[in-house]
Design a protein around this motif. Structure first.
Motif: not given
Length: 171
Positions: A37, A39, A61-64, A115, A117
């Motif tokens: 992740f 950022t 703060g969350r990207h793929d 997002n 996971q």
């Protein structure tokens, strides 16, 4: 990159402006960051290990950087759509065509606000609703002359099944 309404993913790809054989590389970027992740402060590298973009500011703060741009083939294979639309891949191919960039050379996109996971035990991926809220943004600083293409993602799961605009500003 600005998410004006929240929960909208945008696929971003970049190429060296003077040599399209150098492109944004998820593999190099993730290798050098030693994390999934990326950022604020992280560098996005090219396939030749050159810095292309630095994430200067990041509200989410969350990207793929694992999943490929959605495509008509993906909509057919994963969702069973009989008449799938072209998706992000088709949009990126159309935008990059005038720059002489062939669709076969479009790399894995940096999926801004996406997002994804990762289960630490099984490695299984799940796409969850974006964490971005209305007005959230991510600021990139180019480290070389670039051709950048981006598109608002059209995969339902990626956007909590609501399709919204994405905005960008170049300073």
């Amino acid at each position: 990159m600005i998410d004006p309404e929240g929960e909208q993913v945008s696929d971003l790809v970049a190429f060296h402006a003077h040599d399209s054989k150098e492109w944004l590389s998820s593999g190099r970027s993730l290798d050098y960051a030693s994390k999934l992740f990326l950022t604020t402060g992280d560098v996005l590298y090219s396939n030749r290990s050159s810095p292309m973009l630095v994430i200067e500011r990041d509200d989410v703060g969350r990207h793929d950087f694992l999943l490929a741009p959605c495509s008509k083939e993906m909509f057919a294979k994963l969702y069973g759509h009989a008449e799938p639309h072209r998706g992000c891949f088709g949009n990126l191919a159309e935008a990059l065509g005038p720059f002489g960039i062939d669709p076969d050379h479009i790399p894995t996109a940096f999926n801004v606000f996406m997002n994804v996971q990762v289960d630490g035990q099984s490695g299984r991926l799940s796409v969850e609703p974006p964490l971005s809220k209305p007005g959230d943004s991510t600021t990139f600083v180019a480290q070389m002359d670039l051709v950048v293409a981006l598109t608002a993602c059209s995969a339902g799961l990626s956007n909590n099944f609501r399709f919204k605009p994405i905005q960008y500003r170049v300073d």
